[in-house]
Design an enzyme around this catalytic site. Structure first.
Site, PDB file in Angstrom:
ATOM      1  N   HIS A 185     -39.534   7.162  32.836  1.00  0.00           N
ATOM      2  CA  HIS A 185     -40.359   7.257  34.055  1.00  0.00           C
ATOM      3  C   HIS A 185     -39.551   7.698  35.276  1.00  0.00           C
ATOM      4  O   HIS A 185     -39.922   8.651  35.954  1.00  0.00           O
ATOM      5  CB  HIS A 185     -41.030   5.907  34.351  1.00  0.00           C
ATOM      6  CG  HIS A 185     -41.547   5.793  35.751  1.00  0.00           C
ATOM      7  ND1 HIS A 185     -42.818   6.177  36.103  1.00  0.00           N
ATOM      8  CD2 HIS A 185     -40.952   5.381  36.905  1.00  0.00           C
ATOM      9  CE1 HIS A 185     -42.979   5.982  37.410  1.00  0.00           C
ATOM     10  NE2 HIS A 185     -41.857   5.509  37.920  1.00  0.00           N
ATOM     11  N   HIS A 187     -38.004  11.534  38.715  1.00  0.00           N
ATOM     12  CA  HIS A 187     -38.916  11.095  37.665  1.00  0.00           C
ATOM     13  C   HIS A 187     -39.193  12.202  36.647  1.00  0.00           C
ATOM     14  O   HIS A 187     -40.083  13.039  36.862  1.00  0.00           O
ATOM     15  CB  HIS A 187     -40.221  10.626  38.298  1.00  0.00           C
ATOM     16  CG  HIS A 187     -40.036   9.510  39.274  1.00  0.00           C
ATOM     17  ND1 HIS A 187     -39.532   9.712  40.550  1.00  0.00           N
ATOM     18  CD2 HIS A 187     -40.247   8.172  39.165  1.00  0.00           C
ATOM     19  CE1 HIS A 187     -39.466   8.534  41.177  1.00  0.00           C
ATOM     20  NE2 HIS A 187     -39.891   7.598  40.362  1.00  0.00           N
ATOM     21  N   GLU A 204     -62.622   0.222  53.894  1.00  0.00           N
ATOM     22  CA  GLU A 204     -61.740   0.682  54.970  1.00  0.00           C
ATOM     23  C   GLU A 204     -60.565   1.510  54.445  1.00  0.00           C
ATOM     24  O   GLU A 204     -60.192   2.526  55.041  1.00  0.00           O
ATOM     25  CB  GLU A 204     -61.201  -0.519  55.763  1.00  0.00           C
ATOM     26  CG  GLU A 204     -62.264  -1.323  56.500  1.00  0.00           C
ATOM     27  CD  GLU A 204     -63.004  -2.305  55.598  1.00  0.00           C
ATOM     28  OE1 GLU A 204     -62.566  -2.524  54.445  1.00  0.00           O
ATOM     29  OE2 GLU A 204     -64.031  -2.861  56.041  1.00  0.00           O
ATOM     30  N   HIS A 237     -61.826 -12.779  62.474  1.00  0.00           N
ATOM     31  CA  HIS A 237     -62.302 -11.536  63.082  1.00  0.00           C
ATOM     32  C   HIS A 237     -61.588 -11.192  64.391  1.00  0.00           C
ATOM     33  O   HIS A 237     -61.966 -10.245  65.065  1.00  0.00           O
ATOM     34  CB  HIS A 237     -63.811 -11.626  63.321  1.00  0.00           C
ATOM     35  CG  HIS A 237     -64.615 -11.429  62.071  1.00  0.00           C
ATOM     36  ND1 HIS A 237     -64.373 -12.152  60.919  1.00  0.00           N
ATOM     37  CD2 HIS A 237     -65.630 -10.576  61.779  1.00  0.00           C
ATOM     38  CE1 HIS A 237     -65.231 -11.762  59.978  1.00  0.00           C
ATOM     39  NE2 HIS A 237     -65.994 -10.801  60.467  1.00  0.00           N
TER      40      HIS A 237
END
Ligand SMILES: Cc1ncc(C[n+]2csc(CCOP(=O)(O)OP(=O)(O)O)c2C)c(N)n1
Ligand SMILES: [Mg+2]
Length: 661
Positions: free
Chosen positions: A262, A28, A411, A473
């Site tokens: 890029h 890159h 999380e 859950h």
């Protein structure tokens, strides 16, 4: 462009970067070309480091969150005398080189974190900045600021788009991490083109809302302006700083301003044209001029002088504060499982049913005084994951000495911050949430494993035993997901003894993360659980005679296995039960040991686990069967679900008899 030493130095960074990408024929070049002046200004004028002591604890951290721009980092490391040679740059992206495609922690001196996945670097840097504040609060004394480093991040548009940086930055603002400075390479280009197609918000305003002081530098080539912004950012120790710097991707190349620069080599002729345009004096690839070399060496000498001053101060500090010095020594030493289980009372438990999450909480509290560098918390579930340290304060903007961390409901950032806390050094961090939400942090757990760092994951509510909260859950496939991730110890204890050994394993790990998989519901204490849990699998119940059948189980299902074995014995079927808290630890054992636990000639084997059967095939073999869960759970009391889904003695006995027919 003027041909002074500064420009020459910046253009050398550019030239080495594009040469490396060209030689590798992959990589890159765009961001290195645009961001070289920013990186140079930071490294030259601000970043404290000593290339001869790359792990110096008080070095400023530089995290290249835009990891695809690795060529930029390697060029800097080379020029600033780290152990990255010109030959290493020529080996960019080649097998076993220290210049891999993206920065990989542990491969290259001076690489602070693995940062290929966008967002990982910035979010981990928040953890590093938290660690810095904690260590400073714990150790600094009047006149002895032994920990006062800054954490700098170089991030791109991709980092700004990834959600994990929002999570982490929101926490960083709340925690007022004043020594965290984010430099945003704002070139308005990502792979698909202009950021206008998918990303139009005002990023600075967003960061301002998080609680950062924000700056705008209109032109990334204006190194005076970049420098002034960094100066100001450093002077504000009450807020983290966000410096948006407008740059041009692929600067001065024929693909300037285009996504085409890029991620593809520029081409040899284009590199020659680029060097001519930059007025760069060397056409031969990988050439560093004498004057530039001397310039970087001079800077390194000055940086080493800063390091030496620190070392002198630290030595004085150790004499003046022997207690803190010995504490410091402890924080940075390894501890073994044996050391841990010798802690007074560590293995004492009442013989009554308890959940392994509660037992885990007990272990944390038994460990905390012996491991004063234990630090951790949960994503807003501490009262459920049982991860609070009693009588310890919370880490906050007003109390960096606190050891109980609060990640909020984040999380993904939690795991990445956990990585950063671990990478900083001197700390034993843990993070916690419901097991089903391991999915929300998996990318960063994968990086813990890839970086080979010992972050502990406390995952509770590990099965349909969760019950009424229902299928959303109730983890099913998560055990298999973790077990299929290399370099993670997944440990699902069956009772108090196994939980204690699980924590001893986690707290003593030096080179891999540990995932402790814990129940919400109570489990009885088992008679024969022992230190052999550390072997991953071991016999916890056996028939007097040679067995006809082996039942294997983990965690909450070990009791069912034992009860089933007893029932089978009544029908004359000699049954052995193997508790398998960790499939991967078991696989590491010697052939002899494995044969002693799972004799080759006993092919009738049943794996019992309230989760996907997929990870058990290797132990069960072709002649065995499963009492597992290959479908989602349900919303009902946990014991009802276990029964409905076949986790009963009757069902295990039936399956066993069928197998033996
Ligand atoms: C999590 C993640 N998703 C996708 C990618 C693939 N990827 C690498 S770079 C990039 C675009 C990054 O754009 P930007 O940060 O603006 O860098 P620039 O193009 O300006 O160099 C993408 C999508 C990745 N590395 N990580
Ligand atoms: Mg960009």
């Amino acid at each position: 462009m003027k041909n002074n030493i500064t420009n020459n130095a910046i253009n050398t960074i550019r030239a080495l970067s594009v040469d490396a990408v060209q030689k590798a024929n992959s990589g890159h070049p765009g961001m290195p070309l645009g961001a070289a002046p920013i990186a140079y200004t930071l490294w030259e004028k601000h970043l404290n480091f000593n290339p001869q002591a790359p792990k110096w604890i008080n070095r400023d951290r530089f995290v290249l969150s835009a990891g695809h721009a690795s060529a930029l980092l390697y060029s800097l490391l080379h020029l600033y005398s780290f152990d990255v040679t010109i030959d290493d740059l020529k080996d960019f992206r080649q097998f076993e080189s220290n210049t891999p495609g993206h920065p990989e922690y542990g491969y290259t001196d001076g690489v602070e974190a693995t940062t290929g996945p966008l967002g990982a670097g910035l979010s981990a840097a928040v953890g590093m900045a938290m660690a810095q504040e904690h260590m400073a609060a714990k150790y600094n004394q009047e006149g002895y600021p032994i920990i006062d480093n800054f954490t700098y991040v170089l991030a791109g548009d991709g980092d700004m788009m990834e959600g994990v940086t929002s999570e982490a930055s929101s926490l960083a603002g709340t925690l007022k991490l004043g020594r965290l400075i984010v430099l945003y390479d704002s070139n308005a280009i990502t792979i698909e083109g202009s950021t206008d197609i998918a990303f139009t918000e005002n990023t600075r305003k967003r960061y301002e809302a998080y609680g950062f002081e924000t700056f705008l530098v209109e032109d990334g080539n204006d190194i005076e302006a970049v420098n002034a912004a960094i100066e100001k950012a450093k002077s504000n120790l009450d807020q983290p700083s966000f410096i948006e710097i407008k740059t041009k991707i692929g600067y001065a190349s024929n693909k300037e301003g285009s996504e085409k620069s890029h991620g593809a080599p520029l081409g040899e002729q284009a590199i020659l044209d680029l060097k001519a345009k930059l007025n760069y004096p060397h056409t031969e690839p990988f050439t560093v001029g004498q004057e530039v070399k001397a310039h970087f060496e001079e800077t390194v000498q000055a940086k080493k002088a800063v390091y030496n001053t620190w070392t002198t101060m630290f030595n004085e500090y150790k004499e003046k504060y022997p207690q803190l010095a010995s504490q410091w020594e402890k924080d940075f030493s390894e501890i073994t499982v044996e050391d841990i289980v010798e802690i007074d009372g560590y293995l004492d438990f009442e013989n009554k049913p308890m959940s392994t999450r509660v037992l885990s909480g007990m272990m944390i509290n038994r460990l905390k005084d012996h491991l004063p560098n234990l630090i951790g918390g949960s994503a807003d579930l501490a009262s459920s994951t049982m991860t609070l340290m009693d009588d310890e304060s919370s880490f906050s903007a007003d109390n960096y000495v606190g050891r109980n961390l609060h990640f909020g409901v984040r999380e993904h950032a939690m795991a990445s911050i956990g990585n950063g806390l671990t990478l900083y050094g001197g700390l034993k961090p843990y993070v916690a949430t419901f097991f089903v939400f391991a999915d929300f942090l998996k990318p960063m757990l994968r990086l813990s494993a890839l970086m080979a760092i010992p972050l502990t994951y406390v995952f509770t509510h590990d099965s349909i035993g969760v019950g009424e909260d229902g299928p959303t859950h109730e983890p099913i496939e998560q055990l298999t997901m973790l077990r299929s991730t290399p370099n993670v110890t997944v440990f699902r204890p069956a009772d108090a003894t196994e939980t204690a050994y699980g924590w001893a394993l986690a707290a003593s790990s030096t080179n891999k993360p540990t995932a402790l998989i814990l129940t919400r519901q109570n489990l009885p204490q088992l008679e024969n659980t022992s230190a052999d849990a550390l072997k991953g699998g071991y016999v916890v119940y056996d028939s007097e005679k040679a067995c006809d059948l082996i039942l294997m189980a983990s965690g909450s299902e070990v009791t069912l296995a034992i009860d089933s074995a007893k029932a089978l014995e009544k029908d004359g079927i000699n049954t052995r039960v193997v508790s398998v808290p960790s499939i991967e630890l078991f696989k590491e054992q010697s052939l002899e040991y494995k044969e002693s636990v799972l004799p080759n000639n006993v092919r009738k084997r049943i794996a019992i686990e309230a989760g996907s059967s997929l990870s058990w095939g290797g132990l069960v073999g072709l002649d065995g069967d499963y009492v597992c869960l290959d479908h989602f759970g349900g919303s009902a009391p946990g014991d009802v679900l276990f029964k409905e889904f076949g986790f009963t003695v009757e069902n295990v006995v039936d399956k066993a008899k069928n197998l033996l027919k």
